[in-house]
Design a protein around this motif. Sequence first.
Motif, PDB file in Angstrom:
ATOM      1  N   GLN A 237     -29.225 -25.803   3.756  1.00 31.25           N
ATOM      2  CA  GLN A 237     -30.161 -24.809   4.283  1.00 31.25           C
ATOM      3  C   GLN A 237     -31.195 -25.509   5.151  1.00 31.25           C
ATOM      4  OE1 GLN A 237     -33.298 -22.928   1.799  1.00 31.25           O
ATOM      5  NE2 GLN A 237     -32.333 -20.985   2.328  1.00 31.25           N
ATOM      6  N   SER A 238     -31.553 -24.867   6.249  1.00 28.80           N
ATOM      7  CA  SER A 238     -32.562 -25.446   7.135  1.00 28.80           C
ATOM      8  C   SER A 238     -33.957 -25.086   6.656  1.00 28.80           C
ATOM      9  CB  SER A 238     -32.355 -24.931   8.560  1.00 28.80           C
ATOM     10  OG  SER A 238     -32.627 -23.547   8.594  1.00 28.80           O
ATOM     11  N   SER A 239     -34.937 -25.893   7.050  1.00 30.40           N
ATOM     12  CA  SER A 239     -36.337 -25.549   6.828  1.00 30.40           C
ATOM     13  C   SER A 239     -36.798 -24.629   7.955  1.00 30.40           C
ATOM     14  CB  SER A 239     -37.183 -26.816   6.757  1.00 30.40           C
ATOM     15  OG  SER A 239     -36.978 -27.622   7.898  1.00 30.40           O
ATOM     16  N   ASP A 240     -38.050 -24.190   7.895  1.00 28.96           N
ATOM     17  CA  ASP A 240     -38.542 -23.169   8.817  1.00 28.96           C
ATOM     18  C   ASP A 240     -39.064 -23.784  10.110  1.00 28.96           C
ATOM     19  OD1 ASP A 240     -37.944 -21.194   6.946  1.00 28.96           O
ATOM     20  OD2 ASP A 240     -39.904 -21.334   6.006  1.00 28.96           O
ATOM     21  N   LYS A 241     -38.169 -24.346  10.889  1.00 28.92           N
ATOM     22  CA  LYS A 241     -38.537 -24.982  12.148  1.00 28.92           C
ATOM     23  C   LYS A 241     -37.296 -25.153  13.009  1.00 28.92           C
ATOM     24  CE  LYS A 241     -37.956 -29.659  10.287  1.00 28.92           C
ATOM     25  NZ  LYS A 241     -38.605 -30.974  10.068  1.00 28.92           N
ATOM     26  N   ASP A 242     -37.524 -25.507  14.284  1.00 30.71           N
ATOM     27  CA  ASP A 242     -36.401 -25.882  15.130  1.00 30.71           C
ATOM     28  C   ASP A 242     -35.729 -27.115  14.532  1.00 30.71           C
ATOM     29  OD1 ASP A 242     -37.239 -23.912  16.847  1.00 30.71           O
ATOM     30  OD2 ASP A 242     -37.758 -25.247  18.508  1.00 30.71           O
ATOM     31  N   GLY A 243     -34.411 -27.159  14.611  1.00 37.17           N
ATOM     32  CA  GLY A 243     -33.739 -28.344  14.097  1.00 37.17           C
ATOM     33  C   GLY A 243     -32.252 -28.146  13.942  1.00 37.17           C
ATOM     34  N   VAL A 244     -31.636 -29.127  13.321  1.00 39.74           N
ATOM     35  CA  VAL A 244     -30.186 -29.166  13.151  1.00 39.74           C
ATOM     36  C   VAL A 244     -29.862 -29.471  11.696  1.00 39.74           C
ATOM     37  CG1 VAL A 244     -28.063 -30.374  13.790  1.00 39.74           C
ATOM     38  CG2 VAL A 244     -29.839 -29.952  15.523  1.00 39.74           C
ATOM     39  N   VAL A 245     -28.872 -28.781  11.157  1.00 42.64           N
ATOM     40  CA  VAL A 245     -28.338 -29.093   9.832  1.00 42.64           C
ATOM     41  C   VAL A 245     -26.852 -29.370   9.998  1.00 42.64           C
ATOM     42  CG1 VAL A 245     -27.854 -28.224   7.521  1.00 42.64           C
ATOM     43  CG2 VAL A 245     -30.036 -27.700   8.614  1.00 42.64           C
ATOM     44  N   THR A 246     -26.425 -30.529   9.495  1.00 41.00           N
ATOM     45  CA  THR A 246     -25.020 -30.925   9.604  1.00 41.00           C
ATOM     46  C   THR A 246     -24.442 -31.115   8.211  1.00 41.00           C
ATOM     47  OG1 THR A 246     -25.403 -32.034  11.717  1.00 41.00           O
ATOM     48  CG2 THR A 246     -23.414 -32.650  10.508  1.00 41.00           C
ATOM     49  N   VAL A 247     -23.250 -30.583   7.996  1.00 39.73           N
ATOM     50  CA  VAL A 247     -22.598 -30.703   6.689  1.00 39.73           C
ATOM     51  C   VAL A 247     -21.097 -30.816   6.893  1.00 39.73           C
ATOM     52  CG1 VAL A 247     -22.471 -28.192   6.390  1.00 39.73           C
ATOM     53  CG2 VAL A 247     -22.395 -29.672   4.385  1.00 39.73           C
ATOM     54  N   GLU A 248     -20.454 -31.624   6.059  1.00 37.07           N
ATOM     55  CA  GLU A 248     -19.002 -31.762   6.112  1.00 37.07           C
ATOM     56  C   GLU A 248     -18.377 -30.829   5.085  1.00 37.07           C
ATOM     57  OE1 GLU A 248     -16.340 -35.445   7.091  1.00 37.07           O
ATOM     58  OE2 GLU A 248     -16.853 -35.528   4.951  1.00 37.07           O
ATOM     59  N   LEU A 249     -17.508 -29.961   5.544  1.00 37.62           N
ATOM     60  CA  LEU A 249     -16.854 -28.988   4.670  1.00 37.62           C
ATOM     61  C   LEU A 249     -15.555 -29.579   4.131  1.00 37.62           C
ATOM     62  CD1 LEU A 249     -17.236 -25.787   6.899  1.00 37.62           C
ATOM     63  CD2 LEU A 249     -18.925 -26.846   5.366  1.00 37.62           C
ATOM     64  N   ASP A 250     -15.397 -29.543   2.819  1.00 32.49           N
ATOM     65  CA  ASP A 250     -14.161 -30.002   2.170  1.00 32.49           C
ATOM     66  C   ASP A 250     -13.246 -28.796   2.019  1.00 32.49           C
ATOM     67  OD1 ASP A 250     -12.121 -30.968   0.635  1.00 32.49           O
ATOM     68  OD2 ASP A 250     -13.384 -31.653  -1.030  1.00 32.49           O
ATOM     69  N   LEU A 251     -12.279 -28.675   2.909  1.00 27.56           N
ATOM     70  CA  LEU A 251     -11.441 -27.481   2.960  1.00 27.56           C
ATOM     71  C   LEU A 251     -10.478 -27.380   1.791  1.00 27.56           C
ATOM     72  CD1 LEU A 251     -10.834 -27.582   6.791  1.00 27.56           C
ATOM     73  CD2 LEU A 251     -12.391 -26.083   5.554  1.00 27.56           C
ATOM     74  N   ASP A 252     -10.270 -28.484   1.066  1.00 25.96           N
ATOM     75  CA  ASP A 252      -9.442 -28.413  -0.143  1.00 25.96           C
ATOM     76  C   ASP A 252     -10.076 -27.474  -1.169  1.00 25.96           C
ATOM     77  OD1 ASP A 252      -7.569 -30.160   0.864  1.00 25.96           O
ATOM     78  OD2 ASP A 252      -8.432 -31.929  -0.113  1.00 25.96           O
ATOM     79  N   LEU A 253     -11.410 -27.321  -1.088  1.00 25.04           N
ATOM     80  CA  LEU A 253     -12.102 -26.440  -2.025  1.00 25.04           C
ATOM     81  C   LEU A 253     -11.667 -24.990  -1.859  1.00 25.04           C
ATOM     82  CD1 LEU A 253     -14.227 -26.182  -4.257  1.00 25.04           C
ATOM     83  CD2 LEU A 253     -15.974 -25.961  -2.460  1.00 25.04           C
ATOM     84  N   VAL A 254     -11.314 -24.594  -0.637  1.00 19.61           N
ATOM     85  CA  VAL A 254     -10.842 -23.223  -0.406  1.00 19.61           C
ATOM     86  C   VAL A 254      -9.603 -22.953  -1.248  1.00 19.61           C
ATOM     87  CG1 VAL A 254      -9.929 -21.608   1.304  1.00 19.61           C
ATOM     88  CG2 VAL A 254     -11.828 -23.127   1.918  1.00 19.61           C
ATOM     89  N   GLU A 255      -8.629 -23.834  -1.153  1.00 17.27           N
ATOM     90  CA  GLU A 255      -7.387 -23.633  -1.904  1.00 17.27           C
ATOM     91  C   GLU A 255      -7.625 -23.754  -3.401  1.00 17.27           C
ATOM     92  OE1 GLU A 255      -4.888 -22.390  -0.396  1.00 17.27           O
ATOM     93  OE2 GLU A 255      -5.982 -22.622   1.492  1.00 17.27           O
ATOM     94  N   ASP A 256      -8.511 -24.665  -3.807  1.00 15.40           N
ATOM     95  CA  ASP A 256      -8.807 -24.842  -5.225  1.00 15.40           C
ATOM     96  C   ASP A 256      -9.400 -23.575  -5.822  1.00 15.40           C
ATOM     97  OD1 ASP A 256      -9.237 -26.487  -7.668  1.00 15.40           O
ATOM     98  OD2 ASP A 256     -11.354 -26.162  -7.169  1.00 15.40           O
ATOM     99  N   VAL A 257     -10.374 -22.976  -5.125  1.00 12.01           N
ATOM    100  CA  VAL A 257     -11.003 -21.752  -5.612  1.00 12.01           C
ATOM    101  C   VAL A 257     -10.000 -20.608  -5.638  1.00 12.01           C
ATOM    102  CG1 VAL A 257     -12.744 -19.998  -5.072  1.00 12.01           C
ATOM    103  CG2 VAL A 257     -13.335 -22.421  -4.944  1.00 12.01           C
ATOM    104  N   ARG A 258      -9.165 -20.527  -4.630  1.00  7.95           N
ATOM    105  CA  ARG A 258      -8.182 -19.437  -4.574  1.00  7.95           C
ATOM    106  C   ARG A 258      -7.120 -19.561  -5.658  1.00  7.95           C
ATOM    107  NH1 ARG A 258      -7.425 -18.455   2.033  1.00  7.95           N
ATOM    108  NH2 ARG A 258      -9.567 -17.680   2.345  1.00  7.95           N
ATOM    109  N   LYS A 259      -6.851 -20.773  -6.119  1.00  4.66           N
ATOM    110  CA  LYS A 259      -5.918 -20.957  -7.245  1.00  4.66           C
ATOM    111  C   LYS A 259      -6.587 -20.608  -8.570  1.00  4.66           C
ATOM    112  CE  LYS A 259      -3.062 -24.541  -5.095  1.00  4.66           C
ATOM    113  NZ  LYS A 259      -2.731 -25.992  -5.057  1.00  4.66           N
TER     114      LYS A 259
END
Length: 279
Positions: A237-259
């Motif tokens: 989550q970003s703070s209340d200002k101009d800026g950038v938030v970068t995060v790496e998504l682990d797509l294996d989690l999609v399949e894990d949750v769906r199983k």
Amino acid sequence: MTNKLKVSMVQMQVTDQVEINVQKAIELTKEAAKSNPDVIVLPENFHLMGTKQDFFEKAETIDGPTITKLRETARELSTYIVAGTMKLRVNEDGKLKNTCCVINPEGEIQDVYDKIHTFNAQVGGRTHDGSQVEDAGDRIVVTNIKGVPVGLSVCFDIRFPEMFRILALKGAKVILVPAIFMLHTGKDHWEVLLRARAIENQVFMVAPATHGKFPPHDDWSYGRSMVIDPWGLMIAQSSDKDGVVTVELDLDLVEDVRKRVPSLSQRRPDVYNWSEFDH
């Protein structure tokens, strides 16, 4: 398909001065690029906020200067840029389109999505009638970013779960939601809606937003750009200002949750008779 996708969200305050907005958007995009993301996503209306007259007078076409600059920037940085939305002119006499452009690392416009649900509501004592400015889109879009199917949506779309279910059924593992969410609704609805859409469809929700006051009435936008994982947890989550938030998504989690919770595979479309309600 890769099992990782690194995303950067740009959060920024938007004015009625196109040159200032675009310069800021490009500066923040270049800042985001320092983290070497696969895709950088701008918020809704990053190009301009203002009066109805402002939108019509300052609207550009898809081959206009702003998208051209972003195409050059994508090529320079060798990354995908999702140009949040801009109000684009399709013809001289008609309404505008609230359009999200997906630009690939070669600087080509890979896909476009026109916002399907225009913002028509009474919020904070003010009536908002987006349909006076923009024509609604009519096409649900899943694009491909580094082999990952990514669904496209915008702001007010988040209140229409049917659309997000279709995006998931079309293969989306990640859904983007560039937004300019109002403070009045954002404090109560923003996180709740994003988490609900993530849980229902077992996808990552990536939602870059504007923050702070915006013209023409000095209303407040909520900000709090965020990423929700397929289990419904906020992971950035970003703070209340101009800026950038970068995060790496682990797509294996999609399949894990769906199983673990196979709700998508247990759908009963044979008993979902929508036709009696579609009028």
